[in-house]
Design an enzyme around this catalytic site. Structure first.
Site, PDB file in Angstrom:
ATOM      1  N   CYS A 113       0.894  -1.162   0.000  1.00 17.12           N
ATOM      2  CA  CYS A 113       0.000   0.000   0.000  1.00 17.12           C
ATOM      3  C   CYS A 113       0.928   1.207   0.000  1.00 17.12           C
ATOM      4  CB  CYS A 113      -0.906   0.020   1.227  1.00 17.12           C
ATOM      5  SG  CYS A 113      -1.969   1.482   1.249  1.00 17.12           S
ATOM      6  N   CYS A 116      -0.370   4.196   2.245  1.00  8.37           N
ATOM      7  CA  CYS A 116      -0.490   4.086   3.706  1.00  8.37           C
ATOM      8  C   CYS A 116      -0.270   2.653   4.143  1.00  8.37           C
ATOM      9  CB  CYS A 116      -1.839   4.628   4.179  1.00  8.37           C
ATOM     10  SG  CYS A 116      -1.959   4.723   5.981  1.00  8.37           S
ATOM     11  N   SER A 117      -1.351   1.937   4.444  1.00  9.55           N
ATOM     12  CA  SER A 117      -1.181   0.623   5.065  1.00  9.55           C
ATOM     13  C   SER A 117      -2.340  -0.319   4.797  1.00  9.55           C
ATOM     14  CB  SER A 117      -1.024   0.816   6.576  1.00  9.55           C
ATOM     15  OG  SER A 117      -2.147   1.528   7.067  1.00  9.55           O
ATOM     16  N   CYS A 118      -3.120  -0.078   3.728  1.00 14.67           N
ATOM     17  CA  CYS A 118      -4.228  -0.989   3.426  1.00 14.67           C
ATOM     18  C   CYS A 118      -3.681  -2.403   3.259  1.00 14.67           C
ATOM     19  CB  CYS A 118      -4.963  -0.548   2.160  1.00 14.67           C
ATOM     20  SG  CYS A 118      -6.022   0.877   2.440  1.00 14.67           S
TER      21      CYS A 118
END
Lengths: 219, 103
Positions: A113, A116-118
């Protein structure tokens, strides 16, 4: 007085990434206020934290092992992952869409991702620290082979590496290839070979020999 | 123009492969966020969280830990949504600090 957003230099996290005392007290203040206002209860916070443990890479390993041993389930998983994983007890209510990407002899998928951090939390739990970090997010999209080598993963030049960027609304899980020399293994036995990183694509599953070596060092 | 979060393709150093478990702070922030965005409460949506995180200034985005960024965004959003006020948050922080000093 309200805390100014310009005085954060006094309360950075320490080098280990522990939250600074300012943020620890801010968290408590917001949580207590939201409980006082009835937005949620203290019990709901506890239950939510306990529930984090129920979503872990073990869920993903179970799904992959089932796909390796059940062609109908694998076809279903690749066609409609949300339905297929729900059928084995994964709660997909209020979860983003899920798509499973199959690794083959020709194609290796790795997911990231960049923004971000999906992450496919429904089937892997919370992402590891490196997945959320600047280095992985920045580099894997331009030098996937170099990044995979840092994970100790060396792929033949004949394999096409595809990097997939997650989105907020649709999460991707990698279905790694079943290792050789596992004919006749049960799904339970196979699960031990399926690591978290092999479902992110930064690794491939353990071989039976690697599993044996790992078990030997642990005992 | 790219935002502070849009870092795909940039140069960066080696990846730190060590796995550290979430701290209790991290877990509480994670739990609070999940409860707030749950449709039963619908305090705000994940898209709003993204907006809040993506609007950090560069120095804050770089220096805050992952869950500190989340918490700062939660604070901004609960205030924006009139669920809490900055004054209430400041008062509660002062109260908690006083309790800790008082033992």
């Amino acid at each position: 007085m309200t805390e100014s957003h310009d005085d954060k230099d006094d309360h950075h996290q320490d080098e280990l990434g522990h939250a600074s005392s300012y943020y620890v007290i801010l968290e408590e203040a917001i949580r207590v206020l939201l409980i006082e206002k009835g937005v949620f209860t203290a019990q709901e916070v506890e239950t939510q934290i306990d529930g984090m443990d129920s979503r872990s890479p073990a869920v993903g390993s179970m799904i992959v092992a089932k796909a390796w041993t059940n062609p109908d389930f694998k076809a279903w998983l690749l066609r409609d992952a949300v339905e297929a994983v729900s059928s084995v007890g994964v709660d997909m209510n209020n979860q983003p869409d899920l798509v499973v990407l199959e690794n083959t002899a020709e194609i290796h998928h790795v997911v990231v991702c960049t923004l971000c951090s999906c992450y496919p939390r429904a089937v892997l739990g919370v992402p590891p620290a490196w997945y959320k970090g600047r280095e992985y997010r920045s580099r894997v999209v331009v030098d996937p082979r170099g990044v995979l080598e840092e994970f100790g993963t060396y792929l033949s030049d004949a394999i096409n590496v595809r990097v997939i960027d997650q989105t907020a609304d649709r999460r991707f899980l990698v279905l790694p290839s079943r290792p050789e020399f596992t004919d006749g293994w049960s799904a339970d036995q196979l699960e031990a070979l399926i690591t978290r990183n092999s479902m992110i694509g930064t690794a491939i599953p353990l071989t039976p020999a690697q599993l044996k070596a790992e078990t030997a060092t642990q005992s | 123009m790219t935002g502070v979060h849009d870092i795909g393709g940039q140069d960066a150093g080696p990846i730190d492969l060590s796995d550290h478990a979430l701290s209790s702070f991290d877990q509480r922030v994670d739990a609070m966020l999940m409860l707030l965005v749950h449709p039963n409460r619908g305090a705000f949506r994940v898209d709003a969280l993204r907006r809040a995180i993506e609007s950090y200034r560069q120095q804050d985005y770089d220096s805050l830990s992952y869950y500190e960024r989340w918490l700062g965004a939660v604070r901004k959003l609960v205030v924006e949504q009139d669920i809490l006020s900055e004054e209430e948050i400041a008062a509660k922080i002062a109260e908690l600090k006083a309790q800790k000093v008082g033992g």
